[in-house]
Design a protein around this motif. Structure first.
Motif, PDB file in Angstrom:
ATOM      1  N   GLN A  26       0.828  -1.206   0.000  1.00 21.13           N
ATOM      2  CA  GLN A  26       0.000   0.000   0.000  1.00 21.13           C
ATOM      3  C   GLN A  26       0.864   1.259   0.000  1.00 21.13           C
ATOM      4  OE1 GLN A  26      -0.394  -2.581   2.139  1.00 21.13           O
ATOM      5  NE2 GLN A  26      -2.208  -3.469   1.144  1.00 21.13           N
ATOM      6  N   MET A  27       1.957   1.227   0.791  1.00 18.43           N
ATOM      7  CA  MET A  27       2.838   2.410   0.843  1.00 18.43           C
ATOM      8  C   MET A  27       3.384   2.724  -0.546  1.00 18.43           C
ATOM      9  SD  MET A  27       4.906   1.407   4.314  1.00 18.43           S
ATOM     10  CE  MET A  27       6.218   2.598   4.257  1.00 18.43           C
ATOM     11  N   VAL A  28       3.784   1.683  -1.254  1.00 18.77           N
ATOM     12  CA  VAL A  28       4.367   1.889  -2.587  1.00 18.77           C
ATOM     13  C   VAL A  28       3.298   2.400  -3.548  1.00 18.77           C
ATOM     14  CG1 VAL A  28       5.459   0.739  -4.541  1.00 18.77           C
ATOM     15  CG2 VAL A  28       6.142   0.145  -2.212  1.00 18.77           C
ATOM     16  N   ALA A  29       2.096   1.799  -3.440  1.00 16.93           N
ATOM     17  CA  ALA A  29       1.012   2.228  -4.329  1.00 16.93           C
ATOM     18  C   ALA A  29       0.652   3.688  -4.056  1.00 16.93           C
ATOM     19  CB  ALA A  29      -0.201   1.323  -4.126  1.00 16.93           C
ATOM     20  N   ALA A  30       0.667   4.054  -2.769  1.00 21.50           N
ATOM     21  CA  ALA A  30       0.304   5.430  -2.413  1.00 21.50           C
ATOM     22  C   ALA A  30       1.294   6.440  -2.971  1.00 21.50           C
ATOM     23  CB  ALA A  30       0.215   5.565  -0.890  1.00 21.50           C
ATOM     24  N   ALA A  31       2.554   6.017  -3.127  1.00 27.15           N
ATOM     25  CA  ALA A  31       3.562   6.932  -3.661  1.00 27.15           C
ATOM     26  C   ALA A  31       3.441   7.078  -5.174  1.00 27.15           C
ATOM     27  CB  ALA A  31       4.961   6.434  -3.299  1.00 27.15           C
ATOM     28  N   GLY A  32       2.616   6.217  -5.752  1.00 33.28           N
ATOM     29  CA  GLY A  32       2.380   6.336  -7.188  1.00 33.28           C
ATOM     30  C   GLY A  32       3.526   5.842  -8.049  1.00 33.28           C
ATOM     31  N   ILE A  33       4.338   4.992  -7.493  1.00 33.67           N
ATOM     32  CA  ILE A  33       5.457   4.465  -8.280  1.00 33.67           C
ATOM     33  C   ILE A  33       5.002   3.176  -8.979  1.00 33.67           C
ATOM     34  CG2 ILE A  33       7.862   3.701  -8.212  1.00 33.67           C
ATOM     35  CD1 ILE A  33       8.171   5.201  -5.568  1.00 33.67           C
ATOM     36  N   PRO A  34       5.156   3.086 -10.300  1.00 33.36           N
ATOM     37  CA  PRO A  34       4.742   1.863 -11.000  1.00 33.36           C
ATOM     38  C   PRO A  34       5.477   0.653 -10.445  1.00 33.36           C
ATOM     39  CG  PRO A  34       5.393   3.566 -12.561  1.00 33.36           C
ATOM     40  CD  PRO A  34       5.778   4.054 -11.206  1.00 33.36           C
ATOM     41  N   MET A  35       4.762  -0.460 -10.304  1.00 32.80           N
ATOM     42  CA  MET A  35       5.392  -1.640  -9.702  1.00 32.80           C
ATOM     43  C   MET A  35       5.274  -2.841 -10.639  1.00 32.80           C
ATOM     44  SD  MET A  35       4.950  -2.994  -5.868  1.00 32.80           S
ATOM     45  CE  MET A  35       3.209  -3.322  -5.940  1.00 32.80           C
ATOM     46  N   TYR A  36       6.371  -3.564 -10.762  1.00 38.31           N
ATOM     47  CA  TYR A  36       6.410  -4.760 -11.595  1.00 38.31           C
ATOM     48  C   TYR A  36       6.763  -5.957 -10.718  1.00 38.31           C
ATOM     49  CZ  TYR A  36       6.876  -1.325 -15.356  1.00 38.31           C
ATOM     50  OH  TYR A  36       6.684  -0.267 -16.204  1.00 38.31           O
ATOM     51  N   ASP A  37       6.165  -7.088 -11.021  1.00 36.84           N
ATOM     52  CA  ASP A  37       6.499  -8.309 -10.276  1.00 36.84           C
ATOM     53  C   ASP A  37       7.474  -9.142 -11.087  1.00 36.84           C
ATOM     54  OD1 ASP A  37       5.098  -8.254  -7.829  1.00 36.84           O
ATOM     55  OD2 ASP A  37       3.220  -8.466  -8.939  1.00 36.84           O
ATOM     56  N   ILE A  38       8.551  -9.541 -10.429  1.00 35.48           N
ATOM     57  CA  ILE A  38       9.497 -10.457 -11.073  1.00 35.48           C
ATOM     58  C   ILE A  38      10.108 -11.307  -9.970  1.00 35.48           C
ATOM     59  CG2 ILE A  38      11.495  -8.864 -11.017  1.00 35.48           C
ATOM     60  CD1 ILE A  38      10.637 -10.978 -14.051  1.00 35.48           C
ATOM     61  N   PRO A  39      10.062 -12.628 -10.059  1.00 32.95           N
ATOM     62  CA  PRO A  39      10.512 -13.446  -8.919  1.00 32.95           C
ATOM     63  C   PRO A  39      11.986 -13.284  -8.570  1.00 32.95           C
ATOM     64  CG  PRO A  39       9.178 -14.742 -10.441  1.00 32.95           C
ATOM     65  CD  PRO A  39       9.423 -13.422 -11.108  1.00 32.95           C
TER      66      PRO A  39
END
Lengths: 511, 145
Positions: A26-39
């Motif tokens: 949630q903290m990352v989403a709130a900062a508005g930074i695009p997020m990618y998942d990679i194992p």
């Protein structure tokens, strides 16, 4: 790769994120930074990242599961820059064993077999058979290494995994795994940062920087002169070009492989162009002969140098020293490092001839001493104030000073490590670098089922020495791949699968 | 090679049991100067391998001791090849003298051909192909287990 979560407007690090050792989604989403998942994410993109990805690709991990974040285009780019500056262009031979192949985890066929076949030169095999007894160690050409890495990088689809960018930090994720904050190249995306969310992160960012001797750094800053006082790992062709135009004197500092390569270049140019170059060589530690505490721990040396085939005694890569160090902790480990450490260079026959000629011809002068300061003489040349252990003060005057003392610098000078030490739970080993487990997990940084690994020079001082070498990177990658297999991320590698993968390598079949 | 003591011993036993046995099975029928039933010759040749293994453990202790005088704690490739001379000679004289009485006397040509071919094959495998199936072997001082 999953599509990025919808970004909020800002897309940069917030004070809340900067101050929190663990982040939530949630903290990352709130900062508005695009997020990618990679194992699995590896940071660096140099030799360490390449070797690790190569192992994991051979072990069976698909490219869709892994990314490498880097600011360079090819894994050998930084290595080639540093070797070229330090006088090893592609045609010259590096200081590395024939069976240490970053492009081939089996080390078979060795580089010597490959070059023998390619050059049709059986003499290489004779050298390999008789090294180091009757001959110098056989070592590969830099060009052979780079070309074979390029072939392997294509085979494992390296560039499908490459993401350009600068890594700012790695923080632990509440619930397991890590967030890696990346600054992508300017203009490549809508936000200043992007974040990768991964279960596994691997750090292989290389040397934090060049190391400058304090007196030389002081001179450079004071006189704003970066032309006459140079580090051997910087481009410094101007030195050799100047010496072709008129006779000059060069001061060399340091007693390692780089010093011997620079000396060889100066001697070669003397011979080739009939130059009159004078060389003053200042050793802080002057090795006069065989040295070591007892008959079972004595290294050869002489004329200032300590002689050793490779960066470390050979058995650190698999033999007795590797087995011993693996069991040592704290002060005992530091003492063992000290016993086998010290700057050294290989005894190469051709170079030794040049050194002998230099000494007898009176154009190579080796002195022991520490330099108090360097000053500019009235005629613009450089005066070094050298104090020897016997109290004698010498003041050699030179046109150029080449600092050949190396690459090390404190790990906290690298912002990723500085951040890890401050927020990530990482701590230093007995040599002051990053403490890692025997399987190269960074101690203190575990996050749920996630693991943070590190390999390369930042981990020197751990249970395995020799980390900043080709074979050392492979040993680390082997440990990491086996650890990932234990954690179920990839299949174990047994003799049959290894053999079938080797055939794929031999026929250059994609993994 | 950069072996540890246990690595040396394990590598020797492993290579004798694999490369040594296969090479022996292939070469015994064509060894020069030997006579008698093929089965008995095979049994005798395999007993020679066994003797190389048992004596070898003592040899490896000696090599390990000598290696301590080397700063690198390594065992150069050439040493691995040339040690066939002292090992071969010792075994040969032990067999000739009848000290190892469960092995029948072997004609010199047959002994030396067998011994040398097995040794060189093992040495070649240890210097490269061994690493293809066993990727951890060289990092563990030659330990197979």
């Amino acid at each position: 790769m999953a599509p990025p979560n919808t970004p909020a407007p800002a897309g940069d690090l917030t004070p809340e994120l900067l101050g929190a050792p663990e982040w939530t989604d949630q903290m990352v989403a709130a900062a508005g930074i695009p997020m990618y998942d990679i194992p699995f994410l590896t940071v660096g993109g140099g030799m360490g990242s390449f070797v690790t990805l190569d192992y994991l690709r051979v072990y069976g991990v698909p490219t869709s599961q892994m990314r490498v974040i880097s600011n360079i285009d090819t894994p050998w780019q930084t290595y080639e820059f540093l070797t070229r500056c330090s006088q090893i262009p592609r045609s010259e031979r590096i200081r590395s064993d024939s069976a240490s192949r970053p492009d081939n985890l089996w080390g078979f066929p060795s580089y010597a077999l490959q070059e023998t076949w390619k050059d049709k030169t059986p003499a290489y095999l004779w050298q390999l058979l008789t090294e180091p007894l009757l001959n110098d160690y056989w070592t590969p050409r830099a060009g052979t290494v780079f070309e074979s890495i390029e072939r392997e990088a294509k085979r494992i689809s390296y560039w499908d995994m490459l993401v350009k960018g600068q890594v700012r930090m790695v923080r632990r994720r509440v619930g397991g795994g890590y967030f890696t904050v990346v600054t992508p190249p300017e203009g490549s995306g809508p936000t200043k940062r992007v974040i990768f969310r991964s279960r596994f992160v691997h750090l292989a960012v290389g040397y934090p920087g060049l190391k400058f001797l304090p007196d030389l750094q002081e001179f450079r800053t004071k006189h704003n002169d970066y032309q006459h006082v140079v580090n051997a790992y910087e481009p410094h062709e101007q030195v050799y070009e100047f010496l072709k135009t008129r006779p000059g004197t060069v001061v060399i500092r340091g007693g390692g492989i780089v010093a011997s390569r620079v000396l060889q270049r100066l001697f070669d140019d003397r011979e080739k162009y009939g130059l009159k170059t004078q060389i003053v060589h200042i050793f802080r530690t002057f090795v006069a002969g065989s040295h070591g505490p007892h008959i079972w721990a004595r290294r050869k040396g002489g004329n200032g140098w300590a002689y050793q085939g490779f960066n470390y005694p050979k058995s650190v890569w698999g033999g007795q020293l590797k087995a011993e160090m693996r069991k040592l902790e704290g002060a005992e480990r530091a003492a063992k490092y000290k016993e086998m450490g010290g700057t050294n260079t290989p005894y190469r026959r051709r170079w030794q001839e040049q050194m002998r000629a230099g000494r007898s011809g009176g154009y190579y002068h080796a002195v022991q001493g520490t330099v108090d300061r360097v000053e500019r003489a009235p005629d613009g040349r450089l005066v070094s104030y050298v104090r020897s252990n016997d109290g004698i003060v010498r003041e050699p005057v030179a046109d150029y000073i080449i600092d050949c003392t190396g690459l090390e610098a404190d790990i906290s000078e690298h912002r990723i490590f500085a951040d890890l030490l401050q927020y990530g739970g990482a701590f230093r080993n007995p040599l002051g670098r990053l403490e890692v487990e025997r399987h190269f997990e960074v101690k203190g940084t575990a996050s749920g089922d996630g693991v943070l690994y590190a390999s390369g020079s930042a981990t020197l001082g751990g249970y395995f020495p020799g980390v900043d070498t080709f074979l050392g990177l492979q040993i680390a990658a082997q440990e990491i791949a086996d650890d990932l297999a234990r954690r179920g991320f990839v299949r174990k590698m047994g003799p049959l699968r290894s053999t079938s993968q080797w055939f794929k390598w031999a026929f250059n079949t994609p993994v | 090679m950069v072996p540890t003591l246990f690595g040396r011993i394990q590598t020797r036993l492993f290579l004798l049991a694999t490369v040594g046995v296969v090479v022996t099975l292939l070469i015994v029928p064509v060894l020069p100067g030997s006579s008698g039933a093929l089965g008995a010759r095979y049994a005798n040749a395999l007993l020679v391998l066994l003797a190389v293994a048992v004596l070898g453990i003592v040899w490896e202790l000696i090599y390990h001791f000598l290696m301590q005088f080397r700063w690198e704690k390594d065992w150069p490739t050439l040493f691995g090849l040339l040690t066939l001379v002292p090992e071969g000679l010792l075994l040969y004289f032990l067999l000739r003298s009848g000290a190892v009485d469960f092995i029948d006397p072997v004609p010199p040509a047959a002994f030396w051909t067998h011994f040398t071919v097995v040794w060189v094959c093992m040495w070649l495998v240890a210097n490269g192909p061994m690493r293809v199936p066993f990727i951890r072997w060289r990092f563990r001082g030659g330990r197979v287990l």
